[in-house]
Design a protein around this motif. Structure first.
Motif, PDB file in Angstrom:
ATOM      1  N   GLN A  28      -4.339   3.142 -13.769  1.00 16.06           N
ATOM      2  CA  GLN A  28      -4.842   3.757 -12.545  1.00 16.06           C
ATOM      3  C   GLN A  28      -5.748   2.781 -11.806  1.00 16.06           C
ATOM      4  O   GLN A  28      -6.598   2.125 -12.413  1.00 16.06           O
ATOM      5  N   ARG A  29      -5.577   2.692 -10.494  1.00 16.43           N
ATOM      6  CA  ARG A  29      -6.351   1.770  -9.675  1.00 16.43           C
ATOM      7  C   ARG A  29      -6.761   2.437  -8.359  1.00 16.43           C
ATOM      8  O   ARG A  29      -6.115   3.373  -7.891  1.00 16.43           O
ATOM      9  N   SER A  30      -7.835   1.920  -7.777  1.00 17.24           N
ATOM     10  CA  SER A  30      -8.270   2.311  -6.433  1.00 17.24           C
ATOM     11  C   SER A  30      -8.555   1.034  -5.659  1.00 17.24           C
ATOM     12  O   SER A  30      -9.046   0.054  -6.226  1.00 17.24           O
ATOM     13  N   ALA A  31      -8.232   1.032  -4.377  1.00 19.98           N
ATOM     14  CA  ALA A  31      -8.428  -0.185  -3.581  1.00 19.98           C
ATOM     15  C   ALA A  31      -8.431   0.145  -2.098  1.00 19.98           C
ATOM     16  O   ALA A  31      -7.869   1.158  -1.672  1.00 19.98           O
ATOM     17  N   THR A  32      -9.084  -0.729  -1.336  1.00 22.02           N
ATOM     18  CA  THR A  32      -8.990  -0.688   0.121  1.00 22.02           C
ATOM     19  C   THR A  32      -8.137  -1.873   0.532  1.00 22.02           C
ATOM     20  O   THR A  32      -8.396  -3.007   0.126  1.00 22.02           O
ATOM     21  N   VAL A  33      -7.092  -1.614   1.322  1.00 25.24           N
ATOM     22  CA  VAL A  33      -6.145  -2.660   1.651  1.00 25.24           C
ATOM     23  C   VAL A  33      -5.928  -2.747   3.159  1.00 25.24           C
ATOM     24  O   VAL A  33      -6.204  -1.812   3.905  1.00 25.24           O
ATOM     25  N   MET A  34      -5.411  -3.898   3.565  1.00 26.19           N
ATOM     26  CA  MET A  34      -5.009  -4.150   4.943  1.00 26.19           C
ATOM     27  C   MET A  34      -3.484  -4.056   4.991  1.00 26.19           C
ATOM     28  O   MET A  34      -2.794  -4.958   4.520  1.00 26.19           O
ATOM     29  N   PRO A  35      -2.908  -2.963   5.501  1.00 24.72           N
ATOM     30  CA  PRO A  35      -1.444  -2.827   5.519  1.00 24.72           C
ATOM     31  C   PRO A  35      -0.810  -3.783   6.521  1.00 24.72           C
ATOM     32  O   PRO A  35      -1.195  -3.826   7.687  1.00 24.72           O
ATOM     33  N   LEU A  36       0.195  -4.544   6.058  1.00 25.64           N
ATOM     34  CA  LEU A  36       0.810  -5.567   6.906  1.00 25.64           C
ATOM     35  C   LEU A  36       2.303  -5.369   7.135  1.00 25.64           C
ATOM     36  O   LEU A  36       2.850  -5.916   8.089  1.00 25.64           O
ATOM     37  N   GLY A  37       2.964  -4.612   6.273  1.00 26.64           N
ATOM     38  CA  GLY A  37       4.403  -4.441   6.446  1.00 26.64           C
ATOM     39  C   GLY A  37       4.947  -3.366   5.528  1.00 26.64           C
ATOM     40  O   GLY A  37       4.318  -2.992   4.538  1.00 26.64           O
ATOM     41  N   LEU A  38       6.123  -2.872   5.876  1.00 28.66           N
ATOM     42  CA  LEU A  38       6.807  -1.849   5.089  1.00 28.66           C
ATOM     43  C   LEU A  38       8.248  -2.312   4.903  1.00 28.66           C
ATOM     44  O   LEU A  38       8.903  -2.704   5.870  1.00 28.66           O
ATOM     45  N   ALA A  39       8.723  -2.276   3.677  1.00 27.84           N
ATOM     46  CA  ALA A  39      10.080  -2.760   3.395  1.00 27.84           C
ATOM     47  C   ALA A  39      10.806  -1.789   2.478  1.00 27.84           C
ATOM     48  O   ALA A  39      10.197  -1.222   1.558  1.00 27.84           O
ATOM     49  N   GLN A  40      12.091  -1.608   2.728  1.00 23.81           N
ATOM     50  CA  GLN A  40      12.923  -0.778   1.862  1.00 23.81           C
ATOM     51  C   GLN A  40      13.814  -1.687   1.047  1.00 23.81           C
ATOM     52  O   GLN A  40      14.555  -2.509   1.585  1.00 23.81           O
ATOM     53  N   GLN A  41      13.725  -1.544  -0.268  1.00 20.68           N
ATOM     54  CA  GLN A  41      14.556  -2.332  -1.186  1.00 20.68           C
ATOM     55  C   GLN A  41      15.333  -1.357  -2.057  1.00 20.68           C
ATOM     56  O   GLN A  41      14.772  -0.725  -2.949  1.00 20.68           O
ATOM     57  N   GLY A  42      16.612  -1.200  -1.754  1.00 18.83           N
ATOM     58  CA  GLY A  42      17.399  -0.214  -2.472  1.00 18.83           C
ATOM     59  C   GLY A  42      16.873   1.181  -2.192  1.00 18.83           C
ATOM     60  O   GLY A  42      16.783   1.611  -1.045  1.00 18.83           O
ATOM     61  N   SER A  43      16.484   1.896  -3.244  1.00 16.98           N
ATOM     62  CA  SER A  43      15.986   3.258  -3.094  1.00 16.98           C
ATOM     63  C   SER A  43      14.466   3.315  -3.000  1.00 16.98           C
ATOM     64  O   SER A  43      13.891   4.403  -2.920  1.00 16.98           O
ATOM     65  N   ARG A  44      13.804   2.160  -2.962  1.00 18.77           N
ATOM     66  CA  ARG A  44      12.339   2.137  -3.001  1.00 18.77           C
ATOM     67  C   ARG A  44      11.747   1.600  -1.706  1.00 18.77           C
ATOM     68  O   ARG A  44      12.338   0.768  -1.021  1.00 18.77           O
ATOM     69  N   LEU A  45      10.526   2.101  -1.413  1.00 23.60           N
ATOM     70  CA  LEU A  45       9.759   1.615  -0.272  1.00 23.60           C
ATOM     71  C   LEU A  45       8.533   0.875  -0.780  1.00 23.60           C
ATOM     72  O   LEU A  45       7.840   1.347  -1.697  1.00 23.60           O
ATOM     73  N   TYR A  46       8.259  -0.288  -0.180  1.00 25.83           N
ATOM     74  CA  TYR A  46       7.120  -1.098  -0.591  1.00 25.83           C
ATOM     75  C   TYR A  46       6.190  -1.360   0.595  1.00 25.83           C
ATOM     76  O   TYR A  46       6.654  -1.671   1.705  1.00 25.83           O
ATOM     77  N   ARG A  79      -4.739  -8.369  12.615  1.00 32.17           N
ATOM     78  CA  ARG A  79      -3.664  -8.867  11.760  1.00 32.17           C
ATOM     79  C   ARG A  79      -3.727 -10.389  11.634  1.00 32.17           C
ATOM     80  O   ARG A  79      -3.904 -11.087  12.635  1.00 32.17           O
ATOM     81  N   PRO A  80      -3.603 -10.920  10.422  1.00 35.81           N
ATOM     82  CA  PRO A  80      -3.603 -12.380  10.245  1.00 35.81           C
ATOM     83  C   PRO A  80      -2.406 -13.018  10.948  1.00 35.81           C
ATOM     84  O   PRO A  80      -1.256 -12.617  10.726  1.00 35.81           O
ATOM     85  N   LYS A  81      -2.686 -13.985  11.797  1.00 39.75           N
ATOM     86  CA  LYS A  81      -1.627 -14.605  12.588  1.00 39.75           C
ATOM     87  C   LYS A  81      -0.607 -15.346  11.729  1.00 39.75           C
ATOM     88  O   LYS A  81       0.557 -15.468  12.109  1.00 39.75           O
ATOM     89  N   GLU A  82      -1.044 -15.822  10.568  1.00 41.13           N
ATOM     90  CA  GLU A  82      -0.141 -16.628   9.746  1.00 41.13           C
ATOM     91  C   GLU A  82       0.845 -15.784   8.950  1.00 41.13           C
ATOM     92  O   GLU A  82       1.816 -16.318   8.392  1.00 41.13           O
ATOM     93  N   PHE A  83       0.620 -14.462   8.901  1.00 43.85           N
ATOM     94  CA  PHE A  83       1.513 -13.621   8.097  1.00 43.85           C
ATOM     95  C   PHE A  83       2.736 -13.198   8.893  1.00 43.85           C
ATOM     96  O   PHE A  83       2.632 -12.703  10.015  1.00 43.85           O
ATOM     97  N   LYS A  84       3.911 -13.375   8.269  1.00 44.88           N
ATOM     98  CA  LYS A  84       5.171 -12.894   8.839  1.00 44.88           C
ATOM     99  C   LYS A  84       5.945 -12.200   7.726  1.00 44.88           C
ATOM    100  O   LYS A  84       6.207 -12.794   6.674  1.00 44.88           O
TER     101      LYS A  84
END
Length: 323
Positions: free
Chosen positions: A183-201, A232-237
């Motif tokens: 179990q984990r807790s975190a504060t994150v900066m969301p940068l992208g959403l991807a579907q891989q097969g049946s899963r979302l990341y 958003r970080p400019k270097e991230f794609k």
């Protein structure tokens, strides 16, 4: 004492409601209440009901009061709030979009399009007349290259919070578990959403770090959208993140791989090469393949999947990685 809504707010609410009243079927006050809530418009159910009665007086909207809850729709002779009715081709396109893009659209956008999706489905209901657009949906399908798996359950509130934070560039506070069930807790900066097969990341940066990680949405238990925005970080794609093999559990490192593969198992590599610089040596009963690829766990899994049909793999460390 409740604050009286301004004329501008009332007009905005009426506009959003008009967009969501269908022509082909009925919608209830509760359904409109939920649709508006999903796009951030908070009103009590009585306000929605009062506005519906007002709209019935000024527009060609019909209330079906034969049973409760009452249903509302545009008069059949009226084109509705949109200027044009969906054509069969538009209905077909929207139906395909709902099937294959629903997980990649922000929750608020998906909710805004719900009435159009419903209208498209209605337009494609079988009739006595020919409907080539409806039939087309039966003629196309996206198929899996691997053993099909059922999609993991993602709570709608989790998807709504993640997509909202991603859409508005806001920090996200999460409770989740990792692949080891920790179990984990975190504060994150969301940068992208991807579907891989049946899963979302969700691709994100954890607070205090400058690298990116992927979190499976079905492992998130709670998600809270912060009121604070980030730049958003400019270097991230996201495209480069994918090209670097990060969804295949790699670190973006290229390697020159060589292996032998039986002709039966390897023929498809002549049609769909591993890379632009792939080279093939043909022998009596096998091919010798050489290509530059991303070094990743996905590559190792792919090679192992051929069993004894693949041999003489170089470099050998590829099958002995510890990620």
């Amino acid at each position: 004492m409740a604050r009286r809504a301004s004329t501008q707010e009332t007009l905005a609410l009426s506009f959003e409601m008009l967009k969501r009243i269908p022509q082909s079927h009925q919608v209830t006050a509760s359904e409109l209440h939920q649709q508006l809530k999903e796009v951030g418009i908070e009103r009590d159910i009585r306000s929605i009901q009062r506005n519906l009665e007002m709209l019935c007086e000024h527009f060609e909207i019909v209330r079906d009061d034969r049973s409760k809850p009452y249903g509302y729709s545009w008069n059949k002779v009226n084109t509705g709030f949109s200027l044009a009715k969906l054509s069969p081709q538009e209905s077909m396109l929207l139906s395909l979009a709902e099937d294959y893009l629903s997980n990649l659209l922000p929750a608020n956008v998906l909710s805004s399009l719900s009435s159009f999706f419903d209208e498209a489905k209605y337009n494609l209901i079988p009739t006595d007349s020919s409907n080539k657009e409806r039939d087309w949906l039966k003629k196309v399908r996206v198929v899996s290259e691997t053993q099909p798996l059922l999609s993991p359950k993602i709570h709608p509130d989790i998807f709504r919070a993640v997509s909202d934070a991603l859409y508005n560039d806001r920090f996200l506070t999460l409770d989740y578990h990792n692949s080891k069930q920790e179990q984990r807790s975190a504060t994150v900066m969301p940068l992208g959403l991807a579907q891989q097969g049946s899963r979302l990341y969700l691709v994100c940066r954890f607070e205090g770090y400058d690298n990116e990680r992927s979190l499976a949405l079905h492992r998130i238990h709670k998600a809270y959208v912060s009121a604070f925005n980030f730049k958003r970080p400019k270097e991230f794609k996201l495209s480069q993140y994918d090209a670097d093999g990060r969804f295949g559990f790699g670190e973006g490192e290229n390697c020159r791989i060589q292996f032998c593969i039986s002709k039966d198992s390897g023929f498809h590599l002549l049609e769909t090469p591993l890379s632009e610089d792939q080279q093939v040596e043909e022998h009596d009963d096998h091919f010798r393949i050489s290509a530059t690829v991303i070094d990743s766990r996905l590559l190792e899994k792919w090679l192992r999947g051929f069993g004894e049909q693949v041999w003489d793999i170089s470099p050998k460390k590829i099958l002995h990685h510890k990620y």
